[in-house]
Design a protein around this motif. Structure first.
Motif, PDB file in Angstrom:
ATOM      1  N   PRO A 181      -3.171   8.188 -16.724  1.00 35.72           N
ATOM      2  CA  PRO A 181      -2.338   8.152 -17.930  1.00 35.72           C
ATOM      3  C   PRO A 181      -0.879   7.742 -17.703  1.00 35.72           C
ATOM      4  CG  PRO A 181      -2.857  10.421 -17.340  1.00 35.72           C
ATOM      5  CD  PRO A 181      -3.636   9.537 -16.420  1.00 35.72           C
ATOM      6  N   SER A 182      -0.354   7.869 -16.485  1.00 30.97           N
ATOM      7  CA  SER A 182       1.044   7.560 -16.208  1.00 30.97           C
ATOM      8  C   SER A 182       1.198   6.130 -15.685  1.00 30.97           C
ATOM      9  CB  SER A 182       1.601   8.543 -15.176  1.00 30.97           C
ATOM     10  OG  SER A 182       2.835   8.097 -14.698  1.00 30.97           O
ATOM     11  N   LYS A 183       2.080   5.366 -16.311  1.00 30.05           N
ATOM     12  CA  LYS A 183       2.294   3.969 -15.940  1.00 30.05           C
ATOM     13  C   LYS A 183       2.750   3.815 -14.488  1.00 30.05           C
ATOM     14  CE  LYS A 183       5.326   0.120 -17.000  1.00 30.05           C
ATOM     15  NZ  LYS A 183       6.480  -0.303 -17.773  1.00 30.05           N
ATOM     16  N   GLU A 184       3.716   4.633 -14.056  1.00 27.12           N
ATOM     17  CA  GLU A 184       4.262   4.512 -12.710  1.00 27.12           C
ATOM     18  C   GLU A 184       3.205   4.799 -11.658  1.00 27.12           C
ATOM     19  OE1 GLU A 184       5.610   6.395 -15.093  1.00 27.12           O
ATOM     20  OE2 GLU A 184       7.747   6.032 -15.261  1.00 27.12           O
ATOM     21  N   VAL A 185       2.451   5.874 -11.849  1.00 31.14           N
ATOM     22  CA  VAL A 185       1.410   6.247 -10.890  1.00 31.14           C
ATOM     23  C   VAL A 185       0.296   5.203 -10.916  1.00 31.14           C
ATOM     24  CG1 VAL A 185      -0.273   8.018 -10.261  1.00 31.14           C
ATOM     25  CG2 VAL A 185       1.972   8.695 -11.108  1.00 31.14           C
ATOM     26  N   ARG A 186      -0.045   4.717 -12.096  1.00 31.38           N
ATOM     27  CA  ARG A 186      -1.104   3.720 -12.249  1.00 31.38           C
ATOM     28  C   ARG A 186      -0.798   2.463 -11.436  1.00 31.38           C
ATOM     29  NH1 ARG A 186      -1.784   4.070 -17.614  1.00 31.38           N
ATOM     30  NH2 ARG A 186       0.010   2.765 -18.025  1.00 31.38           N
ATOM     31  N   GLU A 187       0.448   2.006 -11.435  1.00 36.43           N
ATOM     32  CA  GLU A 187       0.823   0.807 -10.682  1.00 36.43           C
ATOM     33  C   GLU A 187       0.647   1.016  -9.177  1.00 36.43           C
ATOM     34  OE1 GLU A 187       1.400  -2.131 -12.085  1.00 36.43           O
ATOM     35  OE2 GLU A 187       0.989  -1.080 -13.959  1.00 36.43           O
ATOM     36  N   VAL A 188       1.055   2.173  -8.675  1.00 36.29           N
ATOM     37  CA  VAL A 188       0.891   2.475  -7.251  1.00 36.29           C
ATOM     38  C   VAL A 188      -0.594   2.541  -6.910  1.00 36.29           C
ATOM     39  CG1 VAL A 188       1.254   4.229  -5.466  1.00 36.29           C
ATOM     40  CG2 VAL A 188       3.107   3.634  -7.010  1.00 36.29           C
ATOM     41  N   LEU A 189      -1.371   3.208  -7.747  1.00 33.05           N
ATOM     42  CA  LEU A 189      -2.807   3.330  -7.494  1.00 33.05           C
ATOM     43  C   LEU A 189      -3.495   1.968  -7.483  1.00 33.05           C
ATOM     44  CD1 LEU A 189      -3.712   6.454  -9.664  1.00 33.05           C
ATOM     45  CD2 LEU A 189      -3.359   6.350  -7.194  1.00 33.05           C
ATOM     46  N   LYS A 190      -3.101   1.091  -8.391  1.00 34.44           N
ATOM     47  CA  LYS A 190      -3.693  -0.248  -8.436  1.00 34.44           C
ATOM     48  C   LYS A 190      -3.448  -0.997  -7.131  1.00 34.44           C
ATOM     49  CE  LYS A 190      -3.521  -1.128 -13.412  1.00 34.44           C
ATOM     50  NZ  LYS A 190      -2.886  -1.940 -14.467  1.00 34.44           N
ATOM     51  N   ARG A 191      -2.209  -0.916  -6.617  1.00 32.27           N
ATOM     52  CA  ARG A 191      -1.887  -1.589  -5.351  1.00 32.27           C
ATOM     53  C   ARG A 191      -2.698  -1.023  -4.200  1.00 32.27           C
ATOM     54  NH1 ARG A 191       3.714  -1.442  -6.798  1.00 32.27           N
ATOM     55  NH2 ARG A 191       3.914   0.394  -5.488  1.00 32.27           N
ATOM     56  N   LEU A 192      -2.791   0.305  -4.135  1.00 36.03           N
ATOM     57  CA  LEU A 192      -3.511   0.924  -3.023  1.00 36.03           C
ATOM     58  C   LEU A 192      -5.011   0.634  -3.084  1.00 36.03           C
ATOM     59  CD1 LEU A 192      -1.618   4.320  -2.823  1.00 36.03           C
ATOM     60  CD2 LEU A 192      -1.492   2.405  -1.220  1.00 36.03           C
ATOM     61  N   VAL A 193      -5.589   0.682  -4.272  1.00 36.46           N
ATOM     62  CA  VAL A 193      -7.018   0.374  -4.407  1.00 36.46           C
ATOM     63  C   VAL A 193      -7.275  -1.086  -4.023  1.00 36.46           C
ATOM     64  CG1 VAL A 193      -8.897   0.131  -6.082  1.00 36.46           C
ATOM     65  CG2 VAL A 193      -7.511   2.201  -6.065  1.00 36.46           C
ATOM     66  N   ALA A 194      -6.366  -1.986  -4.379  1.00 38.18           N
ATOM     67  CA  ALA A 194      -6.504  -3.389  -3.992  1.00 38.18           C
ATOM     68  C   ALA A 194      -6.430  -3.557  -2.475  1.00 38.18           C
ATOM     69  CB  ALA A 194      -5.429  -4.230  -4.669  1.00 38.18           C
ATOM     70  N   ASP A 195      -5.721  -2.639  -1.806  1.00 33.82           N
ATOM     71  CA  ASP A 195      -5.591  -2.683  -0.348  1.00 33.82           C
ATOM     72  C   ASP A 195      -6.744  -1.997   0.367  1.00 33.82           C
ATOM     73  OD1 ASP A 195      -3.214  -3.995  -0.704  1.00 33.82           O
ATOM     74  OD2 ASP A 195      -1.957  -2.261  -0.255  1.00 33.82           O
ATOM     75  N   GLY A 216     -10.539  17.183  -7.962  1.00 33.57           N
ATOM     76  CA  GLY A 216      -9.346  17.987  -8.208  1.00 33.57           C
ATOM     77  C   GLY A 216      -8.907  17.889  -9.660  1.00 33.57           C
ATOM     78  N   HIS A 217      -7.590  17.917  -9.878  1.00 30.61           N
ATOM     79  CA  HIS A 217      -7.076  17.880 -11.244  1.00 30.61           C
ATOM     80  C   HIS A 217      -7.217  16.512 -11.887  1.00 30.61           C
ATOM     81  CE1 HIS A 217      -5.520  21.932 -11.314  1.00 30.61           C
ATOM     82  NE2 HIS A 217      -5.109  21.746 -10.074  1.00 30.61           N
ATOM     83  N   TRP A 218      -7.207  15.459 -11.100  1.00 32.73           N
ATOM     84  CA  TRP A 218      -7.483  14.130 -11.643  1.00 32.73           C
ATOM     85  C   TRP A 218      -8.245  13.282 -10.632  1.00 32.73           C
ATOM     86  CZ3 TRP A 218      -6.593   8.942 -10.782  1.00 32.73           C
ATOM     87  CH2 TRP A 218      -6.979   8.104 -11.825  1.00 32.73           C
ATOM     88  N   GLY A 222      -3.161  14.452 -12.728  1.00 29.02           N
ATOM     89  CA  GLY A 222      -3.362  13.681 -13.953  1.00 29.02           C
ATOM     90  C   GLY A 222      -2.179  13.691 -14.898  1.00 29.02           C
ATOM     91  N   THR A 223      -1.425  14.791 -14.906  1.00 27.05           N
ATOM     92  CA  THR A 223      -0.277  14.896 -15.811  1.00 27.05           C
ATOM     93  C   THR A 223       0.938  15.417 -15.042  1.00 27.05           C
ATOM     94  OG1 THR A 223      -1.025  17.090 -16.448  1.00 27.05           O
ATOM     95  CG2 THR A 223      -1.650  15.274 -17.891  1.00 27.05           C
ATOM     96  N   PRO A 224       1.527  14.565 -14.187  1.00 24.84           N
ATOM     97  CA  PRO A 224       2.692  15.011 -13.425  1.00 24.84           C
ATOM     98  C   PRO A 224       3.899  15.237 -14.330  1.00 24.84           C
ATOM     99  CG  PRO A 224       2.339  12.674 -13.093  1.00 24.84           C
ATOM    100  CD  PRO A 224       1.184  13.174 -13.905  1.00 24.84           C
ATOM    101  N   LYS A 225       4.726  16.225 -13.978  1.00 28.92           N
ATOM    102  CA  LYS A 225       5.947  16.486 -14.753  1.00 28.92           C
ATOM    103  C   LYS A 225       6.914  15.320 -14.657  1.00 28.92           C
ATOM    104  CE  LYS A 225       5.835  21.478 -14.417  1.00 28.92           C
ATOM    105  NZ  LYS A 225       6.498  22.686 -13.943  1.00 28.92           N
ATOM    106  N   ASN A 226       6.967  14.707 -13.464  1.00 35.85           N
ATOM    107  CA  ASN A 226       7.862  13.578 -13.239  1.00 35.85           C
ATOM    108  C   ASN A 226       7.021  12.432 -12.663  1.00 35.85           C
ATOM    109  OD1 ASN A 226       9.708  11.726 -12.233  1.00 35.85           O
ATOM    110  ND2 ASN A 226      11.206  13.312 -11.726  1.00 35.85           N
ATOM    111  N   PRO A 227       6.525  11.512 -13.503  1.00 32.56           N
ATOM    112  CA  PRO A 227       5.644  10.443 -13.027  1.00 32.56           C
ATOM    113  C   PRO A 227       6.259   9.550 -11.946  1.00 32.56           C
ATOM    114  CG  PRO A 227       5.608  10.559 -15.413  1.00 32.56           C
ATOM    115  CD  PRO A 227       6.703  11.468 -14.949  1.00 32.56           C
ATOM    116  N   GLY A 228       7.539   9.265 -12.037  1.00 33.08           N
ATOM    117  CA  GLY A 228       8.189   8.439 -11.024  1.00 33.08           C
ATOM    118  C   GLY A 228       8.185   9.106  -9.666  1.00 33.08           C
TER     119      GLY A 228
END
Length: 90
Positions: free
Chosen positions: A12-26, A34-36, A54-60
């Motif tokens: 759900p978080s844009k910032e985390v989603r971008e990092v995850l996309k890069r890592l999955v591509a790698d 767990g929680h997410w 899944g719902t971090p207080k501070n996504p960045g």
């Protein structure tokens, strides 16, 4: 690894989603645990695993934490994925 595989785009978080996309591509594996989810490194022995909330207080801050932990995976220097792991998260 026990959970089903999930897509980085499902976070759900844009910032985390971008990092995850890069890592999955790698080559990292993202599983529903767990929680997410949990990220597993591309090494054969999965030396590094990272819990992703899944719902971090501070996504960045969560995105930076995931990126920092990903850099701890000791890929051999001659592995082409070693050069792709880095990168700045804003």
């Amino acid at each position: 690894m026990v959970g089903r595989e999930v897509a980085a785009a499902d976070h759900p978080s844009k910032e985390v989603r971008e990092v995850l996309k890069r890592l999955v591509a790698d080559g990292w594996k993202l599983r529903s645990e767990g929680h997410w989810g949990t990220l597993y490194c591309p090494c054969e022995e999965h030396c590094t695993s990272i819990r992703v909330g899944g719902t971090p207080k501070n996504p960045g801050q969560e995105a930076r934490r995931v990126q920092r932990r990903a850099k701890l995976c000791p890929l051999p220097p001659d592995d082409p994925r070693a050069a792709l792991r880095g990168g700045n998260v804003k």
